[in-house]
Design a protein around this motif. Sequence first.
Motif, mmCIF file in Angstrom:
data_model
loop_
_atom_site.group_PDB
_atom_site.id
_atom_site.type_symbol
_atom_site.label_atom_id
_atom_site.label_comp_id
_atom_site.label_asym_id
_atom_site.label_seq_id
_atom_site.Cartn_x
_atom_site.Cartn_y
_atom_site.Cartn_z
ATOM 1 N N LEU A 54 0.831 -1.203 0.000
ATOM 2 C CA LEU A 54 0.000 0.000 0.000
ATOM 3 C C LEU A 54 0.867 1.255 0.000
ATOM 4 O O LEU A 54 0.624 2.197 -0.758
ATOM 5 N N PHE A 55 1.911 1.260 0.822
ATOM 6 C CA PHE A 55 2.783 2.431 0.865
ATOM 7 C C PHE A 55 3.615 2.553 -0.413
ATOM 8 O O PHE A 55 3.931 3.668 -0.849
ATOM 9 N N ALA A 56 3.984 1.424 -1.020
ATOM 10 C CA ALA A 56 4.703 1.472 -2.294
ATOM 11 C C ALA A 56 3.823 2.065 -3.387
ATOM 12 O O ALA A 56 4.278 2.872 -4.215
ATOM 13 N N ASP A 57 2.539 1.682 -3.403
ATOM 14 C CA ASP A 57 1.611 2.258 -4.380
ATOM 15 C C ASP A 57 1.457 3.761 -4.155
ATOM 16 O O ASP A 57 1.328 4.539 -5.113
ATOM 17 N N GLN A 58 1.471 4.169 -2.881
ATOM 18 C CA GLN A 58 1.411 5.599 -2.596
ATOM 19 C C GLN A 58 2.646 6.314 -3.128
ATOM 20 O O GLN A 58 2.550 7.394 -3.716
ATOM 21 N N GLN A 59 3.822 5.714 -2.966
ATOM 22 C CA GLN A 59 5.046 6.307 -3.502
ATOM 23 C C GLN A 59 4.977 6.440 -5.016
ATOM 24 O O GLN A 59 5.571 7.348 -5.598
ATOM 25 N N ASN A 60 4.245 5.531 -5.652
ATOM 26 C CA ASN A 60 4.111 5.561 -7.109
ATOM 27 C C ASN A 60 3.007 6.490 -7.591
ATOM 28 O O ASN A 60 2.721 6.536 -8.786
ATOM 29 N N GLY A 61 2.370 7.218 -6.664
ATOM 30 C CA GLY A 61 1.430 8.252 -7.057
ATOM 31 C C GLY A 61 -0.014 7.841 -7.151
ATOM 32 O O GLY A 61 -0.826 8.548 -7.770
ATOM 33 N N PHE A 62 -0.397 6.711 -6.514
ATOM 34 C CA PHE A 62 -1.769 6.234 -6.625
ATOM 35 C C PHE A 62 -2.697 6.779 -5.534
ATOM 36 O O PHE A 62 -3.880 6.456 -5.521
ATOM 37 N N VAL A 63 -2.175 7.581 -4.605
ATOM 38 C CA VAL A 63 -3.011 8.182 -3.563
ATOM 39 C C VAL A 63 -3.154 9.670 -3.854
ATOM 40 O O VAL A 63 -2.159 10.392 -3.975
ATOM 41 N N ASP A 64 -4.382 10.118 -3.988
ATOM 42 C CA ASP A 64 -4.636 11.521 -4.340
ATOM 43 C C ASP A 64 -4.586 12.441 -3.138
ATOM 44 O O ASP A 64 -4.045 13.551 -3.215
ATOM 45 N N VAL A 65 -5.178 12.012 -2.020
ATOM 46 C CA VAL A 65 -5.319 12.880 -0.851
ATOM 47 C C VAL A 65 -4.887 12.133 0.405
ATOM 48 O O VAL A 65 -5.325 11.000 0.639
ATOM 49 N N GLY A 66 -4.049 12.755 1.209
ATOM 50 C CA GLY A 66 -3.728 12.236 2.527
ATOM 51 C C GLY A 66 -4.313 13.151 3.584
ATOM 52 O O GLY A 66 -4.192 14.382 3.480
ATOM 53 N N MET A 67 -4.974 12.586 4.580
ATOM 54 C CA MET A 67 -5.605 13.378 5.629
ATOM 55 C C MET A 67 -4.874 13.103 6.936
ATOM 56 O O MET A 67 -4.907 11.982 7.449
ATOM 57 N N VAL A 68 -4.196 14.126 7.452
ATOM 58 C CA VAL A 68 -3.279 13.934 8.580
ATOM 59 C C VAL A 68 -3.495 15.011 9.642
ATOM 60 O O VAL A 68 -4.170 16.012 9.417
ATOM 61 N N GLY A 69 -2.868 14.807 10.790
ATOM 62 C CA GLY A 69 -2.886 15.780 11.873
ATOM 63 C C GLY A 69 -1.560 15.742 12.593
ATOM 64 O O GLY A 69 -0.624 15.045 12.195
ATOM 65 N N GLY A 70 -1.446 16.489 13.682
ATOM 66 C CA GLY A 70 -0.214 16.514 14.447
ATOM 67 C C GLY A 70 -0.375 17.386 15.676
ATOM 68 O O GLY A 70 -1.435 17.984 15.908
ATOM 69 N N ALA A 71 0.688 17.459 16.462
ATOM 70 C CA ALA A 71 0.660 18.295 17.665
ATOM 71 C C ALA A 71 1.017 19.738 17.343
ATOM 72 O O ALA A 71 0.539 20.664 18.001
ATOM 73 N N GLN A 72 1.891 19.938 16.341
ATOM 74 C CA GLN A 72 2.326 21.275 15.944
ATOM 75 C C GLN A 72 2.336 21.380 14.419
ATOM 76 O O GLN A 72 2.576 20.398 13.719
ATOM 77 N N VAL A 73 2.084 22.585 13.937
ATOM 78 C CA VAL A 73 2.237 22.887 12.518
ATOM 79 C C VAL A 73 2.902 24.254 12.418
ATOM 80 O O VAL A 73 2.716 25.113 13.295
ATOM 81 N N ASP A 74 3.709 24.466 11.367
ATOM 82 C CA ASP A 74 4.368 25.764 11.244
ATOM 83 C C ASP A 74 3.901 26.518 10.007
ATOM 84 O O ASP A 74 2.994 26.066 9.291
ATOM 85 N N ARG A 75 4.518 27.666 9.751
ATOM 86 C CA ARG A 75 4.035 28.576 8.708
ATOM 87 C C ARG A 75 4.169 28.004 7.304
ATOM 88 O O ARG A 75 3.595 28.532 6.347
ATOM 89 N N TYR A 76 4.930 26.891 7.145
ATOM 90 C CA TYR A 76 5.061 26.254 5.842
ATOM 91 C C TYR A 76 4.413 24.862 5.808
ATOM 92 O O TYR A 76 4.691 24.069 4.914
ATOM 93 N N GLY A 77 3.565 24.575 6.803
ATOM 94 C CA GLY A 77 2.805 23.342 6.773
ATOM 95 C C GLY A 77 3.554 22.102 7.206
ATOM 96 O O GLY A 77 3.084 20.982 6.981
ATOM 97 N N ASN A 78 4.732 22.265 7.838
ATOM 98 C CA ASN A 78 5.437 21.120 8.398
ATOM 99 C C ASN A 78 4.746 20.694 9.687
ATOM 100 O O ASN A 78 4.298 21.537 10.471
ATOM 101 N N LEU A 79 4.691 19.385 9.935
ATOM 102 C CA LEU A 79 3.991 18.855 11.106
ATOM 103 C C LEU A 79 4.955 18.166 12.068
ATOM 104 O O LEU A 79 5.914 17.523 11.634
ATOM 105 N N ASN A 80 4.666 18.304 13.338
ATOM 106 C CA ASN A 80 5.417 17.610 14.379
ATOM 107 C C ASN A 80 4.479 16.719 15.174
ATOM 108 O O ASN A 80 3.503 17.179 15.757
ATOM 109 N N SER A 81 4.775 15.420 15.189
ATOM 110 C CA SER A 81 4.060 14.494 16.071
ATOM 111 C C SER A 81 5.070 13.586 16.778
ATOM 112 O O SER A 81 4.757 12.462 17.141
ATOM 113 N N THR A 82 6.298 14.106 16.952
ATOM 114 C CA THR A 82 7.387 13.314 17.531
ATOM 115 C C THR A 82 7.698 13.712 18.968
ATOM 116 O O THR A 82 7.703 12.875 19.866
ATOM 117 N N ALA A 83 7.965 15.006 19.197
ATOM 118 C CA ALA A 83 8.335 15.436 20.549
ATOM 119 C C ALA A 83 8.189 16.939 20.674
ATOM 120 O O ALA A 83 8.382 17.684 19.711
#
Length: 277
Positions: free
Chosen positions: A83-112
């Motif tokens: 499934l993740f290999a197919d995603q790398q090959n461009g078969f997933v159109d939209v990813g819906m994600v979240g996180g604890a922090q986001v910055d002014r360029y849309g980078n997400l932190n869910s690590t620490a």
Amino acid sequence: MEYTLSELMIVASAREIQDGEVIFAGVGNPLLGALLAQKTHAPSAMIATEGGALGPRPKRLILGIGDSACSENAMTVMPLWRLFADQQNGFVDVGMVGGAQVDRYGNLNSTAIFGDGNYFAPASRLPGSGGANDIASCAGRTVISIPLQRRRFLERVDYITSPGYLTGGDSRERSGLPRGGPAAVITDKCIFRFHPETRELMLDSIHPNVTVEDVKKEIPWELLISNDLKETKAPTEKELQIIHMLDPQGIFIGNGLKELTFEKYIAMLESSLDHAI
């Protein structure tokens, strides 16, 4: 009509999905948004779950990536690597994600959360990436859902778990990520999009009864505002009815799994006999 901020975020997420798209959606409100889109304007949209299922049509709410409902009536269930290999090959159109922090360029932190510490001695250790880095790196575009709070919106996140536009401009492409990037950040007060050149977070739509100043109070940098600033369309009666059909016990539209009791779980199973999601 009365609605909660959680319900408004689910509706806004659903409206980001187009018919026929493949959606990699995390469990919780992102998945509710994907299911709502299927039940309204995008009946041919197909959901992929992190456990490897593609196109599930469950009879009840999915509670986790290992839940048996993930594979119920699915088109196929494949190994996770496929499934993740197919995603790398461009078969997933939209990813819906979240996180604890986001910055002014849309980078997400869910690590620490570092505070005054560092990676090896953080103030708070978070769940980590899971599949979020893969989704943010490889999906055709990502939709981020996160509450608008000053402690969550930073000029630069403590740690980049999932890449957005990195340092802005063409830095994402130069880093070796040829496609994708965040398309929208959906919050409980507004919707942000990204400037087409600088790739900086830009206020695009404010929710009913929210002001621009309400939003600015939660942003620690000089916020860009769209020249075509809009008011977010409120949920329709049909959209709210579908959300409550999808989550009749209020597991995700309420306070999440922490308040899931055995009685609520059994009630959810019994109500699933009346319809298929």
